[in-house]
Scaffold this active site. Structure first.
Site, PDB file in Angstrom:
ATOM      1  N   ILE A  56      38.895  39.191  37.506  1.00  0.00           N
ATOM      2  CA  ILE A  56      38.935  38.200  36.954  1.00  0.00           C
ATOM      3  C   ILE A  56      39.612  37.309  38.470  1.00  0.00           C
ATOM      4  O   ILE A  56      38.889  35.955  38.000  1.00  0.00           O
ATOM      5  CB  ILE A  56      40.053  37.727  36.380  1.00  0.00           C
ATOM      6  CG1 ILE A  56      39.486  38.753  34.888  1.00  0.00           C
ATOM      7  CG2 ILE A  56      40.682  36.582  35.459  1.00  0.00           C
ATOM      8  CD1 ILE A  56      38.484  38.399  34.292  1.00  0.00           C
ATOM      9  N   CYS A  57      40.115  37.302  39.551  1.00  0.00           N
ATOM     10  CA  CYS A  57      40.020  37.238  40.525  1.00  0.00           C
ATOM     11  C   CYS A  57      38.796  37.050  41.189  1.00  0.00           C
ATOM     12  O   CYS A  57      38.238  35.315  41.514  1.00  0.00           O
ATOM     13  CB  CYS A  57      41.446  37.314  41.464  1.00  0.00           C
ATOM     14  SG  CYS A  57      42.859  37.634  40.629  1.00  0.00           S
ATOM     15  N   ALA A  58      38.039  37.379  41.251  1.00  0.00           N
ATOM     16  CA  ALA A  58      36.688  37.802  42.103  1.00  0.00           C
ATOM     17  C   ALA A  58      35.508  36.657  41.026  1.00  0.00           C
ATOM     18  O   ALA A  58      34.988  35.721  41.810  1.00  0.00           O
ATOM     19  CB  ALA A  58      36.203  38.349  41.776  1.00  0.00           C
TER      20      ALA A  58
END
Length: 163
Positions: A56-58
């Site tokens: 999700i961060c990516a």
């Protein structure tokens, strides 16, 4: 806030809408220092997350990178505790050109405390919660979102609309 459905707590609250955004000094992927004041007069999206090496961060980094490509006077600062080397590797592999990745590794949690994103318990304790803070060209906070479940994406459209 939850992580995998389990409640976790942050050190404090996000800065209030309309308040002056706290300044900070973090580390770019070339190991040079950068401060919020370096972007004075620009609209800033702070994309804050636990680690660039999670899905999700990516995704949030890729998405904000695309969404600001055609916006004038706007910068996205992606903030995590990852080492600058990890940021550099990710940006090179993903072709990230419109977002600036910043590491908190030298600031002893000062950023996370000032922005209310420091996780104080749970498996990610010591990392940032997932949050978005939009700062207007006047340096004041225009929008905030502390994402309620760390494993979900932020509300990109609301953040962009706040610009």
């Amino acid at each position: 806030v939850t992580l995998g459905g389990n409640p976790v707590n942050t050190h404090s609250d996000l800065p209030a809408k309309g308040s002056k955004a706290p300044d900070f000094t973090l580390t770019k992927n070339d190991l040079s220092p950068v401060s919020l004041s370096d972007f004075s007069g620009k609209k800033v999206i702070l994309n804050i997350f636990p680690s660039i090496d999670t899905g999700i961060c990516a995704t949030s980094t890729r998405t904000f990178n695309q969404k600001v490509a055609d916006l004038d006077n706007t910068v996205v600062l992606c903030v995590s505790a990852d080492l600058p080397f990890a940021h550099k590797r990710f940006c090179g592999a993903e072709g990230i050109e419109n977002a600036v990745t910043l590491s908190t590794f030298r600031d002893h949690n000062a950023f996370a405390k000032a922005y209310g994103t420091l996780l104080v318990d749970g498996g990610f304790a010591g990392l940032n919660a997932r949050a978005v803070v939009v700062i207007g060209a006047d340096g004041n906070v225009a929008y905030t979102e502390l994402v309620s479940e760390i494993g979900t994406e932020p509300d990109y459209e609301s953040a962009i609309a706040a610009l």
